[in-house]
Motif scaffolding. Structure first.
Motif, mmCIF file in Angstrom:
data_model
loop_
_atom_site.group_PDB
_atom_site.id
_atom_site.type_symbol
_atom_site.label_atom_id
_atom_site.label_comp_id
_atom_site.label_asym_id
_atom_site.label_seq_id
_atom_site.Cartn_x
_atom_site.Cartn_y
_atom_site.Cartn_z
ATOM 1 N N ARG A 1 40.948 53.478 37.740
ATOM 2 C CA ARG A 1 39.872 54.286 36.797
ATOM 3 C C ARG A 1 40.079 55.677 36.494
ATOM 4 N NH1 ARG A 1 34.958 50.074 37.260
ATOM 5 N NH2 ARG A 1 36.238 48.646 36.193
ATOM 6 N N PHE B 1 41.564 45.655 37.296
ATOM 7 C CA PHE B 1 41.232 45.406 38.696
ATOM 8 C C PHE B 1 42.364 44.779 39.673
ATOM 9 C CE2 PHE B 1 37.100 44.166 36.224
ATOM 10 C CZ PHE B 1 35.682 44.256 36.993
ATOM 11 N N ARG C 1 27.257 54.847 43.979
ATOM 12 C CA ARG C 1 28.456 54.226 43.047
ATOM 13 C C ARG C 1 29.387 55.019 42.638
ATOM 14 N NH1 ARG C 1 27.643 52.824 37.919
ATOM 15 N NH2 ARG C 1 27.916 50.605 38.590
ATOM 16 N N ASN D 1 28.653 38.377 41.041
ATOM 17 C CA ASN D 1 29.129 38.481 40.225
ATOM 18 C C ASN D 1 30.627 38.598 39.865
ATOM 19 O OD1 ASN D 1 29.298 41.570 40.693
ATOM 20 N ND2 ASN D 1 27.875 42.407 39.378
ATOM 21 N N LYS E 1 27.973 32.067 36.590
ATOM 22 C CA LYS E 1 26.847 33.592 37.032
ATOM 23 C C LYS E 1 25.787 33.336 37.158
ATOM 24 C CE LYS E 1 26.971 37.601 34.616
ATOM 25 N NZ LYS E 1 27.242 38.589 33.747
ATOM 26 N N LYS F 1 36.783 35.455 34.994
ATOM 27 C CA LYS F 1 37.213 36.526 33.440
ATOM 28 C C LYS F 1 37.492 35.555 32.553
ATOM 29 C CE LYS F 1 35.791 40.521 35.500
ATOM 30 N NZ LYS F 1 35.101 40.115 36.368
ATOM 31 N N SER G 1 39.842 40.603 43.983
ATOM 32 C CA SER G 1 39.820 41.920 43.067
ATOM 33 C C SER G 1 39.187 43.006 43.084
ATOM 34 C CB SER G 1 39.212 40.110 41.645
ATOM 35 O OG SER G 1 38.827 40.891 40.465
ATOM 36 N N GLY G 2 39.542 44.186 42.317
ATOM 37 C CA GLY G 2 39.191 45.064 42.730
ATOM 38 C C GLY G 2 38.647 45.360 44.400
ATOM 39 N N GLY G 3 39.559 45.216 44.701
ATOM 40 C CA GLY G 3 39.111 45.086 46.424
ATOM 41 C C GLY G 3 38.432 43.991 46.920
ATOM 42 N N TYR G 4 37.505 43.392 45.866
ATOM 43 C CA TYR G 4 37.172 41.951 46.588
ATOM 44 C C TYR G 4 37.680 40.304 46.909
ATOM 45 C CZ TYR G 4 32.502 44.860 45.609
ATOM 46 O OH TYR G 4 31.473 45.863 45.549
ATOM 47 N N LYS H 1 35.486 35.944 29.295
ATOM 48 C CA LYS H 1 34.534 37.444 29.603
ATOM 49 C C LYS H 1 35.222 38.732 29.719
ATOM 50 C CE LYS H 1 31.031 37.411 32.793
ATOM 51 N NZ LYS H 1 32.023 37.874 33.869
ATOM 52 N N SER I 1 43.105 47.810 50.933
ATOM 53 C CA SER I 1 42.263 46.459 50.242
ATOM 54 C C SER I 1 42.605 45.815 49.430
ATOM 55 C CB SER I 1 41.215 46.817 49.457
ATOM 56 O OG SER I 1 40.240 47.914 50.633
ATOM 57 N N ARG J 1 48.079 52.299 52.976
ATOM 58 C CA ARG J 1 47.799 51.553 54.286
ATOM 59 C C ARG J 1 46.714 49.932 54.129
ATOM 60 N NH1 ARG J 1 43.551 49.452 53.808
ATOM 61 N NH2 ARG J 1 41.070 50.016 53.948
HETATM 62 C C1 MCA Z 1 32.626 44.200 39.739
HETATM 63 N N1 MCA Z 1 33.573 43.764 38.307
HETATM 64 C C2 MCA Z 1 34.391 43.050 38.810
HETATM 65 C C3 MCA Z 1 34.186 43.979 40.088
HETATM 66 N N2 MCA Z 1 33.841 44.545 40.036
HETATM 67 N N3 MCA Z 1 34.865 41.906 38.992
HETATM 68 C C4 MCA Z 1 36.308 40.838 39.847
HETATM 69 N N4 MCA Z 1 36.065 42.319 39.936
HETATM 70 C C5 MCA Z 1 35.156 43.570 41.033
HETATM 71 N N5 MCA Z 1 35.808 43.779 41.732
HETATM 72 C C6 MCA Z 1 32.175 43.038 37.027
HETATM 73 C C7 MCA Z 1 30.813 42.624 37.314
HETATM 74 O O1 MCA Z 1 30.375 41.655 37.663
HETATM 75 C C8 MCA Z 1 30.550 43.119 35.932
HETATM 76 O O2 MCA Z 1 30.678 41.680 34.870
HETATM 77 C C9 MCA Z 1 31.302 44.269 35.535
HETATM 78 O O3 MCA Z 1 32.342 43.642 36.415
HETATM 79 C C10 MCA Z 1 30.460 45.509 35.721
HETATM 80 O O4 MCA Z 1 29.830 45.205 37.361
HETATM 81 P P1 MCA Z 1 29.874 46.748 37.752
HETATM 82 O O5 MCA Z 1 29.270 46.286 38.929
HETATM 83 O O6 MCA Z 1 28.673 47.925 37.279
HETATM 84 O O7 MCA Z 1 31.235 47.467 38.327
HETATM 85 P P2 MCA Z 1 31.446 48.498 38.651
HETATM 86 O O8 MCA Z 1 30.294 49.332 39.298
HETATM 87 O O9 MCA Z 1 32.739 49.093 37.618
HETATM 88 O O10 MCA Z 1 32.620 48.087 40.355
HETATM 89 C C11 MCA Z 1 34.075 47.954 39.865
HETATM 90 C C12 MCA Z 1 34.407 48.698 41.276
HETATM 91 C C13 MCA Z 1 34.053 47.801 43.097
HETATM 92 C C14 MCA Z 1 33.853 50.198 41.383
HETATM 93 C C15 MCA Z 1 35.627 48.567 41.088
HETATM 94 O O11 MCA Z 1 34.748 46.219 42.556
HETATM 95 C C16 MCA Z 1 34.035 47.967 43.767
HETATM 96 O O12 MCA Z 1 32.977 49.298 44.332
HETATM 97 N N6 MCA Z 1 35.330 47.659 44.783
HETATM 98 C C17 MCA Z 1 35.461 48.075 46.128
HETATM 99 C C18 MCA Z 1 35.430 47.194 46.900
HETATM 100 C C19 MCA Z 1 35.448 46.843 48.381
HETATM 101 O O13 MCA Z 1 35.376 48.519 48.886
HETATM 102 N N7 MCA Z 1 36.803 46.614 49.035
HETATM 103 C C20 MCA Z 1 36.865 46.397 50.053
HETATM 104 C C21 MCA Z 1 37.330 45.748 51.160
HETATM 105 P P3 MCA Z 1 29.708 41.044 34.699
HETATM 106 O O14 MCA Z 1 28.670 43.078 33.365
HETATM 107 O O15 MCA Z 1 30.150 40.301 33.323
HETATM 108 O O16 MCA Z 1 28.804 40.702 35.543
HETATM 109 S S1 MCA Z 1 37.420 45.875 52.903
HETATM 110 C C22 MCA Z 1 39.254 45.076 52.466
HETATM 111 O O17 MCA Z 1 39.712 44.679 52.129
HETATM 112 C C23 MCA Z 1 40.141 45.658 53.746
HETATM 113 C C24 MCA Z 1 40.209 45.747 55.027
HETATM 114 C C25 MCA Z 1 40.785 47.129 53.483
HETATM 115 O O18 MCA Z 1 41.868 46.571 53.961
HETATM 116 O O19 MCA Z 1 40.230 47.932 53.128
#
Ligand code: MCA
Ligand code: AMP
Length: 527
Positions: free
Chosen positions: A258, A447, A233, A478, A473, A483, A414-417, A526, A280, A302
């Motif tokens: 970050r 995000f 991760r 999640n 939730k 938020k 949001s954060g790439g999701y 939140k 993304s 890109r």
């Molecule tokens: C986690 N949380 C989020 C997100 N991630 N809230 C909104 N948006 C997010 N992206 C929330 C959780 O619900 C949780 O809240 C709290 O933040 C902590 O969760 P945790 O899992 O610890 O978060 P993290 O490990 O710090 O994750 C953040 C992150 C992750 C590393 C930025 O979201 C991530 O890996 N994002 C990358 C996504 C990605 O790979 N996208 C590519 C898609 P609570 O505690 O309240 O539940 S491909 C695409 O888009 C196209 C094709 C392209 O061009 O690439």
């Protein structure tokens, strides 16, 4: 049949010495190229022993691990179709994907076997395996008994390799069907365009259930025979520790934000890096500039989609040999990649001149063939002359740089999701006492964008924002949960009675002004 299986191309790029390290993990494990070859053969033999029909889907919701990557490669190798699912999805979401895709095999985390297998068997899935992130689970137990010799199953370029669920422009998630040819052509283009060289090492920190982490990052490294440093991760401090051993890094903008918050990030730590790539979601110009100031490196931004893989890129070098005409320009997503035809059209279907803003449409060998079992929806998303309508709004300047200025699709990134307001609104509206709701995306420093839910109660009901969020939730992944939630007395509407989301977006630009405008509102944010 010609061998156009993507795995065959990746395998052909393995280095001659199979005993060198292919993947080094944050757990201190080393996997050689031979390990990758043998383990994917064993898993492919296991899948082969099930005599599944051509086109059978292997749906996978497991934590990130090298074995999960091997399962992806083994699925390709056996000519079957890989269907990755975000680990955050809960049962209602998984039920939809499994019901829609009808996978023959489902692989889940051991801890989820109870509920996932129930859903899968009900939907007619033949076999449910488990795979833990600690090299445990029935998949590995069963594969251990299989031969480590396997001939790659021949596939044609237009045979299906993967299905990625995405909501496209509207509605419920649709499975974007990507072929071996779509993925391989894109991977080859990016290998050249981004100047991969012998000795490159990729620091892999993204999840492997989306295009970015699974295709762009993994195919890039493997097609170059490059080692990957594998982090289960994203942890900023660990990334900074590993940067001096890497040359290539790929991340969504949140990761760069970050990393910039870490004092240790400087030009010394990044001195051996060749390339930082972002995508993304929009990379803010402040992040772009701050990265240059702190590290001396210019991030290459890109743009792509699940339906198309990568479409445009800023140049790696201004070198004309790569077809590039200039520098990496912040705020833009660069040029259409070689082989990609990109145009900007207005609603009347007229192609616009440089500088004019309209819908981005694309065509190329990387563009998907359609949505799984949705021929009408597929047809709607393509123009008569075969361009895919991305739902992104943008412009091309006179130098040829593409800039994305917005989206015609109602989508929050949001954060790439991707988060689809319509999906969240559907869940909120089904809660007792809710008359109506609107979910909008507002800027967020971490995000990029986050969701805010604005809800109206039915007459005689009192709604608690906290309860609404707790309900969401319990049901939704999640990252989809807004938020912030406000209960208000009315939503802004236009003359046709349609909710004006742009007005809401403006109202909620910052948490304090949101509360101010939402008269009689009860608010919950939140943290
Ligand atoms: C986690 N949380 C989020 C997100 N991630 N809230 C909104 N948006 C997010 N992206 C929330 C959780 O619900 C949780 O809240 C709290 O933040 C902590 O969760 P945790 O899992 O610890 O978060 P993290 O490990 O710090 O994750 C953040 C992150 C992750 C590393 C930025 O979201 C991530 O890996 N994002 C990358 C996504 C990605 O790979 N996208 C590519 C898609 P609570 O505690 O309240 O539940 S491909 C695409 O888009 C196209 C094709 C392209 O061009 O690439
Ligand atoms: P997905 O459905 O996950 O494939 O997300 C694709 C969408 O992400 C695109 O249609 C864009 O809206 C967005 N996107 C991807 N890369 C970028 C970028 N560099 N800048 C702005 N938006 C992007």
């Amino acid at each position: 049949m010609n061998q156009e299986n993507l795995f065959a191309a990746l395998r052909a790029a393995f280095p001659d010495d199979l005993d060198t390290t292919a993947i080094e993990t944050d757990q201190g494990l080393n996997y050689s190229w031979r390990d990758l070859d043998r383990a994917t053969a064993m898993m492919a033999n296991l899948l082969g022993s099930m005599h599944l029909p051509e086109g059978a889907r292997i749906a996978v919701q497991v934590e990130k691990s090298v074995e999960a990557l091997m399962l992806y490669l083994a699925t390709l190798r056996s000519g079957l179709v890989f269907l990755p699912l975000n680990t955050a999805y809960l049962s209602a979401e998984i039920e939809y994907f499994i019901g829609n895709a009808q996978p023959a095999v489902v692989v889940c985390s051991p801890k989820n076997f109870g509920w996932v297998s129930k859903i899968a068997f009900k939907a007619g899935t033949q076999q449910v395996f488990t795979l833990g992130d600690d090299r445990t689970g029935s998949l590995l137990d069963r594969a251990a008994h299989c031969s480590d010799q396997h001939f790659v199953v021949p596939r044609r370029a237009d045979d299906l390799a993967a299905i990625l669920y995405t909501s496209g422009t509207t509605g419920r998630s649709k499975g974007a069907m990507l072929s071996h040819g779509n993925l391989l052509s894109n991977a080859r283009t990016l290998k050249d365009y981004w100047g991969w060289v012998p000795g490159d090492v990729l620091l892999h920190v993204l999840p492997i259930f989306h295009v970015h982490g699974l295709f762009v990052a993994v195919h890039g490294a493997m097609l170059n025979g490059s080692k990957m440093i594998w982090m289960s991760r994203f942890e900023p401090k660990q990334v900074i520790e590993k940067l001096p051993s890497a040359t290539v890094f790929m991340g969504v903008p949140t990761l760069y934000v970050r990393l910039l918050a870490e004092r240790e990030l400087d030009s010394q730590v990044t001195r051996l890096m060749r390339l930082f790539i972002a995508g993304s979601a929009p990379l803010l110009i402040d992040t772009f500039n701050e990265w240059i100031a702190r590290t001396g490196h210019t991030i290459l931004e890109r743009y792509g989609m699940s339906e198309t893989a990568m479409l445009t890129s800023n140049p790696y070098t201004p070198d004309a040999r790569y077809g590039n005409q200039g520098e990496r320009r912040g705020g833009t997503v660069g040029f259409p990649l070689p082989g990609v035809s990109l145009r900007v059209q207005d609603d009347a279907g007229q192609t616009l001149a440089p500088g004019e803003v309209g819908g981005i449409q694309v065509k190329g060998p990387n563009v998907f063939s359609g949505y799984w079992q949705m021929p009408e929806k597929t047809q709607e998303e393509f123009t008569a002359d075969g361009y895919f309508k991305t739902g992104d709004v943008g412009t091309i300047d006179t130098d040829g740089y593409v800039t994305i200025v917005g989206r015609s699709k109602d989508l929050i990134i949001s954060g790439g999701y991707n988060v689809y307001p319509a999906e969240i609104e559907g869940y909120i509206n089904a809660l007792p006492g809710v008359a109506e709701s609107a979910v909008v995306g507002v800027p967020d420093a971490d995000f990029g964008e986050v969701g805010v839910a604005v809800v109206i109660a039915k007459p005689g009901f009192k709604l608690e924002p906290l309860t609404i969020l707790a309900n969401l939730k319990a049901t939704l992944a999640n990252f989809k949960v807004p938020k912030r939630c406000d209960v208000v007395v009315e939503l802004p509407r236009n003359a046709m009675g349609k909710v004006q989301k742009n007005v809401l977006r403006n109202q909620y630009q910052s948490p304090s002004t949101g509360a101010l405008h939402a008269a009689n509102a009860t608010t919950l944010q939140k943290k």
